[in-house]
Design a protein around this motif. Structure first.
Motif, PDB file in Angstrom:
ATOM      1  N   ILE A  72     -44.005 -46.325 -40.060  1.00 39.57           N
ATOM      2  CA  ILE A  72     -45.254 -45.597 -39.778  1.00 39.57           C
ATOM      3  C   ILE A  72     -45.468 -45.344 -38.285  1.00 39.57           C
ATOM      4  O   ILE A  72     -46.441 -44.699 -37.893  1.00 39.57           O
ATOM      5  CB  ILE A  72     -46.483 -46.353 -40.349  1.00 39.57           C
ATOM      6  N   ALA A 101     -44.339 -49.305 -30.724  1.00 37.71           N
ATOM      7  CA  ALA A 101     -44.611 -49.079 -32.153  1.00 37.71           C
ATOM      8  C   ALA A 101     -43.665 -49.970 -32.958  1.00 37.71           C
ATOM      9  O   ALA A 101     -42.640 -50.409 -32.457  1.00 37.71           O
ATOM     10  CB  ALA A 101     -44.406 -47.607 -32.499  1.00 37.71           C
ATOM     11  N   PRO A 102     -44.027 -50.272 -34.191  1.00 38.43           N
ATOM     12  CA  PRO A 102     -43.280 -51.299 -34.938  1.00 38.43           C
ATOM     13  C   PRO A 102     -41.823 -50.956 -35.199  1.00 38.43           C
ATOM     14  O   PRO A 102     -41.476 -49.829 -35.520  1.00 38.43           O
ATOM     15  CB  PRO A 102     -44.043 -51.381 -36.266  1.00 38.43           C
ATOM     16  N   HIS A 146     -38.242 -52.274 -37.396  1.00 42.21           N
ATOM     17  CA  HIS A 146     -37.898 -52.996 -38.618  1.00 42.21           C
ATOM     18  C   HIS A 146     -36.752 -53.935 -38.281  1.00 42.21           C
ATOM     19  O   HIS A 146     -35.698 -53.490 -37.816  1.00 42.21           O
ATOM     20  CB  HIS A 146     -37.497 -52.033 -39.730  1.00 42.21           C
ATOM     21  N   LYS A 147     -36.923 -55.203 -38.504  1.00 40.83           N
ATOM     22  CA  LYS A 147     -35.929 -56.186 -38.054  1.00 40.83           C
ATOM     23  C   LYS A 147     -34.603 -56.049 -38.781  1.00 40.83           C
ATOM     24  O   LYS A 147     -33.548 -56.233 -38.188  1.00 40.83           O
ATOM     25  CB  LYS A 147     -36.495 -57.599 -38.165  1.00 40.83           C
ATOM     26  N   ARG A 189     -46.644 -55.708 -21.911  1.00 38.95           N
ATOM     27  CA  ARG A 189     -46.160 -55.207 -23.193  1.00 38.95           C
ATOM     28  C   ARG A 189     -47.129 -55.617 -24.278  1.00 38.95           C
ATOM     29  O   ARG A 189     -47.424 -56.793 -24.445  1.00 38.95           O
ATOM     30  CB  ARG A 189     -44.765 -55.717 -23.552  1.00 38.95           C
ATOM     31  N   SER A 195     -48.371 -54.459 -28.541  1.00 39.13           N
ATOM     32  CA  SER A 195     -47.869 -53.839 -29.761  1.00 39.13           C
ATOM     33  C   SER A 195     -48.950 -53.940 -30.825  1.00 39.13           C
ATOM     34  O   SER A 195     -49.773 -54.868 -30.767  1.00 39.13           O
ATOM     35  CB  SER A 195     -46.616 -54.605 -30.205  1.00 39.13           C
ATOM     36  N   HIS A 222     -49.140 -55.019 -36.709  1.00 39.80           N
ATOM     37  CA  HIS A 222     -48.522 -54.802 -38.023  1.00 39.80           C
ATOM     38  C   HIS A 222     -47.100 -54.296 -37.844  1.00 39.80           C
ATOM     39  O   HIS A 222     -46.662 -53.997 -36.738  1.00 39.80           O
ATOM     40  CB  HIS A 222     -49.348 -53.806 -38.837  1.00 39.80           C
ATOM     41  N   GLY A 223     -46.439 -54.110 -39.007  1.00 31.33           N
ATOM     42  CA  GLY A 223     -45.058 -53.663 -38.955  1.00 31.33           C
ATOM     43  C   GLY A 223     -44.888 -52.219 -39.347  1.00 31.33           C
ATOM     44  O   GLY A 223     -45.800 -51.411 -39.182  1.00 31.33           O
ATOM     45  N   ALA A 267     -44.522 -50.889 -42.281  1.00 34.75           N
ATOM     46  CA  ALA A 267     -45.224 -50.450 -43.507  1.00 34.75           C
ATOM     47  C   ALA A 267     -44.391 -49.433 -44.281  1.00 34.75           C
ATOM     48  O   ALA A 267     -44.843 -48.310 -44.567  1.00 34.75           O
ATOM     49  CB  ALA A 267     -46.590 -49.885 -43.148  1.00 34.75           C
ATOM     50  N   ALA A 281     -51.311 -44.357 -43.110  1.00 36.41           N
ATOM     51  CA  ALA A 281     -51.324 -45.443 -42.112  1.00 36.41           C
ATOM     52  C   ALA A 281     -52.462 -45.252 -41.112  1.00 36.41           C
ATOM     53  O   ALA A 281     -52.686 -44.163 -40.588  1.00 36.41           O
ATOM     54  CB  ALA A 281     -49.984 -45.484 -41.387  1.00 36.41           C
ATOM     55  N   GLU A 282     -53.186 -46.359 -40.875  1.00 36.27           N
ATOM     56  CA  GLU A 282     -54.266 -46.334 -39.883  1.00 36.27           C
ATOM     57  C   GLU A 282     -53.692 -46.558 -38.489  1.00 36.27           C
ATOM     58  O   GLU A 282     -52.766 -47.361 -38.311  1.00 36.27           O
ATOM     59  CB  GLU A 282     -55.275 -47.455 -40.180  1.00 36.27           C
TER      60      GLU A 282
HETATM   61  N1  LIG Z   1     -44.626 -55.199 -33.813  1.00 35.17           N
HETATM   62  C1  LIG Z   1     -43.601 -55.056 -34.658  1.00 35.17           C
HETATM   63  O1  LIG Z   1     -42.592 -54.448 -34.343  1.00 35.17           O
HETATM   64  C2  LIG Z   1     -43.710 -55.664 -36.048  1.00 35.17           C
HETATM   65  C3  LIG Z   1     -44.827 -56.400 -36.446  1.00 35.17           C
HETATM   66  C4  LIG Z   1     -44.841 -56.954 -37.729  1.00 35.17           C
HETATM   67  C5  LIG Z   1     -43.767 -56.746 -38.599  1.00 35.17           C
HETATM   68  N2  LIG Z   1     -42.710 -56.005 -38.175  1.00 35.17           N
HETATM   69  C6  LIG Z   1     -41.588 -55.684 -39.062  1.00 35.17           C
HETATM   70  O2  LIG Z   1     -42.019 -54.645 -39.972  1.00 35.17           O
HETATM   71  C7  LIG Z   1     -41.287 -54.764 -41.204  1.00 35.17           C
HETATM   72  C8  LIG Z   1     -42.272 -54.811 -42.384  1.00 35.17           C
HETATM   73  O3  LIG Z   1     -43.058 -55.937 -42.214  1.00 35.17           O
HETATM   74  P1  LIG Z   1     -44.127 -56.412 -43.304  1.00 35.17           P
HETATM   75  O4  LIG Z   1     -43.940 -55.627 -44.573  1.00 35.17           O
HETATM   76  O5  LIG Z   1     -44.088 -57.896 -43.321  1.00 35.17           O
HETATM   77  O6  LIG Z   1     -45.529 -56.053 -42.679  1.00 35.17           O
HETATM   78  P2  LIG Z   1     -46.245 -54.664 -42.455  1.00 35.17           P
HETATM   79  O7  LIG Z   1     -47.307 -54.891 -41.464  1.00 35.17           O
HETATM   80  O8  LIG Z   1     -45.265 -53.589 -42.162  1.00 35.17           O
HETATM   81  O9  LIG Z   1     -46.946 -54.307 -43.880  1.00 35.17           O
HETATM   82  C9  LIG Z   1     -47.752 -55.260 -44.539  1.00 35.17           C
HETATM   83  C10 LIG Z   1     -48.792 -54.523 -45.413  1.00 35.17           C
HETATM   84  O10 LIG Z   1     -49.800 -53.983 -44.537  1.00 35.17           O
HETATM   85  C11 LIG Z   1     -49.899 -52.578 -44.701  1.00 35.17           C
HETATM   86  N3  LIG Z   1     -50.052 -51.967 -43.360  1.00 35.17           N
HETATM   87  C12 LIG Z   1     -49.406 -52.341 -42.239  1.00 35.17           C
HETATM   88  N4  LIG Z   1     -49.786 -51.571 -41.198  1.00 35.17           N
HETATM   89  C13 LIG Z   1     -50.702 -50.694 -41.681  1.00 35.17           C
HETATM   90  C14 LIG Z   1     -51.448 -49.619 -41.102  1.00 35.17           C
HETATM   91  N5  LIG Z   1     -51.360 -49.330 -39.797  1.00 35.17           N
HETATM   92  N6  LIG Z   1     -52.271 -48.895 -41.911  1.00 35.17           N
HETATM   93  C15 LIG Z   1     -52.378 -49.195 -43.221  1.00 35.17           C
HETATM   94  N7  LIG Z   1     -51.703 -50.189 -43.827  1.00 35.17           N
HETATM   95  C16 LIG Z   1     -50.877 -50.935 -43.069  1.00 35.17           C
HETATM   96  C17 LIG Z   1     -48.583 -52.153 -45.316  1.00 35.17           C
HETATM   97  O11 LIG Z   1     -48.728 -50.952 -46.051  1.00 35.17           O
HETATM   98  C18 LIG Z   1     -48.214 -53.344 -46.174  1.00 35.17           C
HETATM   99  O12 LIG Z   1     -48.831 -53.237 -47.432  1.00 35.17           O
HETATM  100  C19 LIG Z   1     -40.448 -56.032 -41.079  1.00 35.17           C
HETATM  101  O13 LIG Z   1     -39.148 -55.706 -40.638  1.00 35.17           O
HETATM  102  C20 LIG Z   1     -41.157 -56.814 -39.969  1.00 35.17           C
HETATM  103  O14 LIG Z   1     -40.317 -57.696 -39.272  1.00 35.17           O
HETATM  104  C21 LIG Z   1     -42.650 -55.466 -36.918  1.00 35.17           C
END
Ligand SMILES: NC(=O)c1ccc[n+]([C@@H]2O[C@H](COP(=O)([O-])OP(=O)(O)OC[C@H]3O[C@@H](n4cnc5c(N)ncnc54)[C@H](O)[C@@H]3O)[C@@H](O)[C@H]2O)c1
Ligand SMILES: N[C@H](C(=O)O)[C@H](O)COP(=O)(O)O
Length: 359
Positions: free
Chosen positions: A33, A145-146, A148-149, A321, A323, A326-327, A329, A338-339
């Protein structure tokens, strides 16, 4: 500028401290996202002046088209630049995108929400480009921005996340950095002693030195956000903080001695406290920050309050830095759902930290 500004746009822009140098926003995983929350925040007028994106233009154009189609709003124009200095020439309303050193235009055709090594490679390249700009003093900080690991790993990156990659990049630029992850929202701040490793390993990594150095880094960093003497609560590792040794002895043998050593250095650290109530106590104002022993011990309480306002800050780097909290998504990527609130909060936090660092 488009007609669908977010209600907070004016407040957000007017609250931006003016920075002498721009902030760089890195693309994150092209199939998550990240691209769409960047475009959405820009279209809603919540990114403000002095920000450029480091990313693949084709990926951002796809996100802009998707949001135009899904929300029936004008498409955000993308202005490609080759250097930070070109930012001044970007026409008003256009999203400035600095070309990364590594290109992956074909990702604009790849399916949203999938693990792709190319996306991991591009994400890492954009982060490294941003660090190079920060180390040269061309930008005031970076907002990532997020990523994916799994995609990062598929790209052959040995780092589990931004935090570790940024520390390595800082060292490669001659500035070794002992870093820690902080997650913060309006109600709660937590700094983690251990982060991206298996829980069994995390428990082994809870050492006297790890706890003491985390306390030192947290104490030293708090001045950046205007809290030179933070009241730091340290969570125990075990249930009920070990219950006097009945449920484990890490609190007695490791954590309490580290707190005592920190206090001897003038750090306002207290504990170890039972983890199940310390976050409630901090949230109601008894403490300014909670030191958590492992990833989910600290992140669940903050994220449980909602991912909309949380911000991830890397402490200990020689540059700012932040961020979103969230990830990527993948379950909603490309759907326009996505918000962008946490990204907007991360940008606002980066501006405040950069303004503070500038003195
Ligand atoms: N800062 C970063 O780079 C960061 C932070 C957290 C997780 N991650 C990575 O992202 C990937 C997915 O992680 P995850 O599934 O555990 O968590 P995630 O935050 O991506 O999603 C978790 C839940 O929250 C919802 N969500 C997340 N952000 C949202 C937004 N902005 N608006 C609406 N809904 C939102 C998603 O739809 C999902 O249902 C993994 O690889 C993880 O390591 C990266
Ligand atoms: N641990 C973070 C979280 O769950 O929000 C996330 O993985 C981001 O970590 P990096 O900033 O190191 O990518």
């Amino acid at each position: 500028m488009t007609t669908d500004l977010h209600p907070d746009a004016a407040a957000a822009s007017s609250s931006f401290p003016a920075l002498a140098r721009p902030l760089a926003l890195t693309l994150g995983d092209a199939l998550g996202i990240g691209p769409e929350i960047i475009v959405r925040a820009w279209r809603e007028g919540r990114i403000g002046p002095g920000v450029l994106v480091i990313g693949e233009p084709a990926v951002l154009r796809r996100a802009a088209r998707a949001l135009r189609r899904l929300h029936d709003v004008p498409e955000v124009p993308i202005a490609v630049i080759d250097a930070v200095a070109d930012l001044a020439e970007v026409p008003p309303g256009a999203l400035p995108v600095l070309l990364p050193g590594h290109r992956e235009p074909a990702l604009a055709e790849a399916p949203w929400g999938t693990v792709d090594a190319r996306a991991g490679r591009l994400a890492a390249a954009c982060i490294r480009d941003a660090v190079a700009l920060a180390m040269r003093g061309e930008i005031a900080g970076l907002v990532t921005a997020p990523i994916h690991k799994e995609a990062l790993a598929a790209a052959g990156e040995p780092f589990p996340g931004h935090t570790e990659l940024l520390a390595d990049e800082s060292a490669r630029h001659g500035r070794p950095a002992d870093v820690r992850m902080m997650l913060a929202n309006e109600e709660l701040r937590t700094v983690l002693v251990t982060i991206h490793c298996a829980l069994r390993e995390a428990i082994d990594r809870v050492t006297f030195d790890a706890v003491l150095s985390t306390l030192r880094i947290s104490h030293a960093s708090a001045a950046l956000w205007g809290q030179p003497r933070p009241r730091i609560a340290v969570a125990g590792l075990n249930p009920h903080a070990g219950e006097g040794g009945l449920f484990g002895r890490e609190e007695i043998e490791i954590i309490a001695p580290a707190i005592a050593a920190a206090r001897a250095e003038g750090i306002d650290a207290q504990g170890p406290f039972p983890p199940d109530t310390i976050f409630m106590r901090a949230r109601r104002g008894e403490f300014d920050l909670v030191l958590a022993m492992y990833h989910d011990q600290g992140l669940i309480p903050v994220k449980y309050l909602g991912v909309e306002q949380g911000v991830n800050v890397t402490l200990g780097l020689p540059f700012v830095r932040t961020s979103p909290d969230h990830g990527t998504a993948f379950d909603i990527a490309g759907q326009g759902r996505a918000e962008a609130d946490s990204l907007v909060a991360a940008l606002a936090m980066a501006r405040r930290l950069a303004a503070g660092a500038a003195g």
